[in-house]
Enzyme design. Structure first.
Site, PDB file in Angstrom:
ATOM      1  N   GLU A  72     -90.679 -31.318  31.183  1.00 42.56           N
ATOM      2  CA  GLU A  72     -91.489 -30.746  31.818  1.00 42.56           C
ATOM      3  C   GLU A  72     -92.250 -31.962  32.169  1.00 42.56           C
ATOM      4  O   GLU A  72     -92.580 -32.281  33.552  1.00 42.56           O
ATOM      5  CB  GLU A  72     -93.001 -29.885  30.378  1.00 42.56           C
ATOM      6  CG  GLU A  72     -94.165 -29.849  30.928  1.00 42.56           C
ATOM      7  CD  GLU A  72     -94.589 -28.762  32.261  1.00 42.56           C
ATOM      8  OE1 GLU A  72     -94.580 -29.358  33.207  1.00 42.56           O
ATOM      9  OE2 GLU A  72     -93.387 -27.735  32.215  1.00 42.56           O
ATOM     10  N   GLU A  79     -92.249 -34.276  41.120  1.00 46.31           N
ATOM     11  CA  GLU A  79     -93.598 -33.328  41.523  1.00 46.31           C
ATOM     12  C   GLU A  79     -94.403 -35.090  42.188  1.00 46.31           C
ATOM     13  O   GLU A  79     -94.752 -34.784  43.317  1.00 46.31           O
ATOM     14  CB  GLU A  79     -94.212 -32.689  40.634  1.00 46.31           C
ATOM     15  CG  GLU A  79     -93.455 -31.660  40.886  1.00 46.31           C
ATOM     16  CD  GLU A  79     -94.295 -30.454  39.892  1.00 46.31           C
ATOM     17  OE1 GLU A  79     -95.534 -31.076  39.552  1.00 46.31           O
ATOM     18  OE2 GLU A  79     -94.209 -29.313  40.561  1.00 46.31           O
TER      19      GLU A  79
END
Length: 142
Positions: A72, A79
């Site tokens: 994560e 991102e």
């Protein structure tokens, strides 16, 4: 919390740890899925301890939960870099990068869930059966 000259290498180990904790804090503050994974992982580890799993089984659950959190964090970093690169424009390669990073998180979460089911379900099932047996035994004594 912006840091000046973030492109520089940390001057010492303590500063490196400080930056790492800032990354964890950022992910926890801004990423809903990171918070969900922290919560579910905490429940899984607590349940493993409460069910008296072996130290190796507890370690396996901790490691798989840690792998999900790590994925994560990598997803969040990727991102951010993609967003920085393409800014407000759409690019098919940016979509592919983000989708693949999200898929990596999903796969690690599903594998972690399967490990937790394999290790937690048998002792949990025994506990439930024992509780049902006590309730049924109580009814027979009444």
């Amino acid at each position: 919390m912006a840091r000046s000259l973030s492109w520089r290498v940390a001057t010492n180990l303590l500063v490196s740890f400080k930056y790492a904790w800032q990354g964890i804090a950022y992910a926890f503050r801004t990423q809903r899925n990171f918070r969900i994974h922290v919560g579910v992982g905490s429940i899984a580890v607590s349940l493993a301890i409460a069910l008296s799993l072996t130290p190796v089984e507890i370690a396996v659950i901790i490691l798989t939960c840690g792998a999900v959190l790590t994925m994560e964090l990598i997803n969040t970093a990727l991102e951010s870099v993609v967003d920085l690169t393409v800014q407000q424009t759409y690019h098919e390669l940016a979509k592919i990068a983000k989708d693949c990073a999200a898929a990596a998180v999903l796969i690690s979460a599903l594998l972690s869930l399967s490990v937790a089911v394999c290790l937690l379900l048998p002792p949990l099932w025994q506990l439930v059966q024992g509780q049902l047996g006590q309730v049924q035994g109580w009814d027979m004594l009444s």
